[in-house]
Design a protein around this motif. Sequence first.
Motif, PDB file in Angstrom:
ATOM      1  N   UNK A 135       2.510  17.234 -14.841  1.00 23.18           N
ATOM      2  CA  UNK A 135       2.817  16.303 -15.921  1.00 23.18           C
ATOM      3  C   UNK A 135       1.542  15.944 -16.655  1.00 23.18           C
ATOM      4  N   UNK A 136       1.552  16.115 -17.971  1.00 21.60           N
ATOM      5  CA  UNK A 136       0.401  15.758 -18.797  1.00 21.60           C
ATOM      6  C   UNK A 136       0.860  14.774 -19.864  1.00 21.60           C
ATOM      7  N   UNK A 137      -0.080  13.997 -20.359  1.00 19.58           N
ATOM      8  CA  UNK A 137       0.266  13.037 -21.404  1.00 19.58           C
ATOM      9  C   UNK A 137       0.903  11.785 -20.821  1.00 19.58           C
ATOM     10  N   UNK A 138       1.154  10.821 -21.698  1.00 18.20           N
ATOM     11  CA  UNK A 138       1.736   9.547 -21.293  1.00 18.20           C
ATOM     12  C   UNK A 138       3.249   9.571 -21.399  1.00 18.20           C
ATOM     13  N   UNK A 139       3.875   8.744 -20.584  1.00 16.60           N
ATOM     14  CA  UNK A 139       5.322   8.613 -20.643  1.00 16.60           C
ATOM     15  C   UNK A 139       5.715   7.722 -21.824  1.00 16.60           C
ATOM     16  N   UNK A 140       6.881   7.985 -22.371  1.00 19.09           N
ATOM     17  CA  UNK A 140       7.398   7.180 -23.473  1.00 19.09           C
ATOM     18  C   UNK A 140       8.216   6.016 -22.931  1.00 19.09           C
ATOM     19  N   UNK A 141       8.368   4.990 -23.749  1.00 19.45           N
ATOM     20  CA  UNK A 141       9.264   3.883 -23.391  1.00 19.45           C
ATOM     21  C   UNK A 141      10.709   4.340 -23.554  1.00 19.45           C
TER      22      UNK A 141
END
Length: 850
Positions: free
Chosen positions: A324-330
Amino acid sequence: MFKAYLCPQSSALFQECNQVPVYKASMPTSAGPVLVCLHSCVHRALLLKGTGYDEDAWESCRHGEFLLAAQSTGSQGLRTLALVSSLTPTQPRMDISKGLPATKSHSDLHIWIIENLKMVPVPESAYGNFFEEHCYIILHVPQSPKATQGASSDLHYWIGKTADAKAQDAAGTFTQQLREVLGDATVQHREVQGHESDCFHSYFHGGVIYRKGGLASAVNHVETNLYNVRRLLHIRGKKHMSATEVELSWNSFNKDDIFLLDLGKVMIQWNGPRSSISKKARGLSLTCCLQERERGGRAQIGVVDDQVKATDFMEIMEAVLGCRVGNLYAAIPDGSINQLQKANVRLYHVYEKGEDLVIQELATCPLTQDLLHEEDCYILDQGGFRIYMWQGRMSSTQEKKAAFSRALGFIQAKGYPTCTNVEVVNQGAESAAFKQLFRTWSDQPCRNKHLGGGIGKRNQVKLDAGKLRSQPELAARLRLVDDGSGKVEGSTGYDGKGQPASATRLFHVQGTDSFNTRTMEVPTRASALNSSDIFLLVTARLCYLWFGKGCSGDQREMARTVATVISKKNKETVLEGQEPPHFWEALGGRAPYSSKKSLPEDVSSFQPRLFECSSPVGQLVLTEVVFFSQDDLDKYDIMLLDTWQEIFLWLGEAASEQKKDAVAWGREYLKTHPAGRSQATPIVLVKQGHEPPTFTGWFFTWDPYKWANKQSYEKVMKGSLGAASAISEIIAEVHNFRLSRWSSHGKTGPLALQGSQDSSENGLELGPKGSSSSTSTCTSCARPMINGGLPREQLMHQAAEDLPEGVDPAQKEFYLSDADFRDIFGKSKEEFYSMAKWKQQQEKKQLGFF
């Protein structure tokens, strides 16, 4: 139209068939009238036979079109053909009476799936699972009507988000046919996936599971102990939880919700970093329910609350989903309807004028029951949140059959979403939610054709205080705060703090008999008076009985009885408008007071309703639990119980953050109630573990020790799921797996855990023979994966030795992101891997992945 040309001998033969209309046609000869009966619930025409023609002359029917042949044996030697066509020849018909379970069976819930335009029973083990390509019919028949619930049956037809038009039409037709069998004491509902009513969700305490695709056979709806599973479920909701099967990718995750990676023998619940503890607990409840229902309780459950600490479980997830790369979304807001929108109700009269259908607006809130006439049909629009179609008992059969189509037409004309919930209610079988949209409601028979023509007098039962222990519902309905076992004191000489009471006191008396009369002390001032009732003004010298102009003779008699208990002083009757000067002096002088004639409130027809309270975006949102019990009260909740006479706010012991908002929520509920509720309705705060009989009596059963025996989410995590033995068992299970390509039915897909045990035992196919690879992380990838995949330039036209570490040269295309894969191949991975192997190889050669 219906056409029949047959030669019967006597109409008396047709009296045996009394369920449906008997159609009559004329012969162009002197043979006389013809009678043919079409049974509405049977997939054939019932030709009731006489002696004038061959009984064996039948032809089969298809899609509601019936071709019947008969040959006369009479002297005229007539040979006649009859073509019988239903009004809607394409509608499916079936013998529902044979497939309908008895309402006295052990279960109160029955579910059918629509397959090939037929109703197929769903096994009980599969209840709560819904395939998106299908439609379902759900029947709920209360087995033992409780004080908190009505006796009406509920009939739902559920539409999957990818169900075709034929399946939807079939579900609607079968629902109408079932209603004809069940009778008018049935509430009908139209449900759309993801937008179901609270009534629908209340049947499935473990939560609802939305499954992708369709179903070849209802026999395989859910197979217990099947471990050949690989899916990702998105779990969300408040009191009613649902799990939707989503793409097996990190792209499906967000910060706020719960996700379950189901690999058959291992089930990993991943909790979003911003998910609340109540959401985590409910997600775990759904996970355990799935483990029990589909794996017989034998799958291992792991929970990821903190990714840094749960390294073993994250290792498995990354092996299956990639790095998993990047940030999670709301999370996207669920679009909950607030109370202000629900308060906007409008009533429409629906009728035919010539060939036109007229929908005329009659009234807005607050509505009164006398607006509904038993010979008509009405649409009640609750702010676009739900559409009710009310059908009077004298409305025509044609109008009743057209209820859903008219409601859907109304939704389209208003521009509401097609997923808007529809509820069809018949007079006398109205749901609790429908009744509470009106200022008053009475279930008593009417004296004329209008519902508001009169209210019959209810039979009164003398109260036996000794029964309050065995019948707690009496305490709740009569608003008695204890079981009556203590010593009764009728003393009024002291205030609540033990101090001598004032010499002048005012009491408000309400009621018409010894069973419903209550007396309450009110402030001693003229503004407290009300022309509809009776007041007792006790002074140092005497006791005044003040009779308002609107009070009845029964009220006066009860007031005289109450006065003897309140005061032993001399009594003086005072009529409104004829008060002596001393009366006003005792009240501190004249002042304006209410002089409106208030109608006696009949609350016997209102059922209590339980709601979960929340405020996700600063506005009150209520989720109703329709068939509620004590099990629906959770320590993390704030629940609102509306008994119409009182509003109870139940505070769970762990709901500390929201307790300060509870009273404000209660006031907002009253303020926005579409029935125009009195703002003086008492609001009572009830703490968990300290519930009075006036609250517990509304529940069918109440266990005062339940809270002590129920484990919290934290204890469950530290106990059975969090124990070192359980973790080590899961880790051992994981390390006995090895990574390989998932190969099932000729398909190739994402990485999956393959069992090292015999595949016939665990249902998993083994990886390549001779492989000694062990479970590993994806941290050794040559370059970070983008959106769950490697860049295309690292995979296309690359020799095996030039590929990033860990990439299988025979399956290079799999490591593309879903977006890149679709851009290059012109289809999804699922579509590609469902192709024949030789076609896959051919495309891979052409595109540089072979």
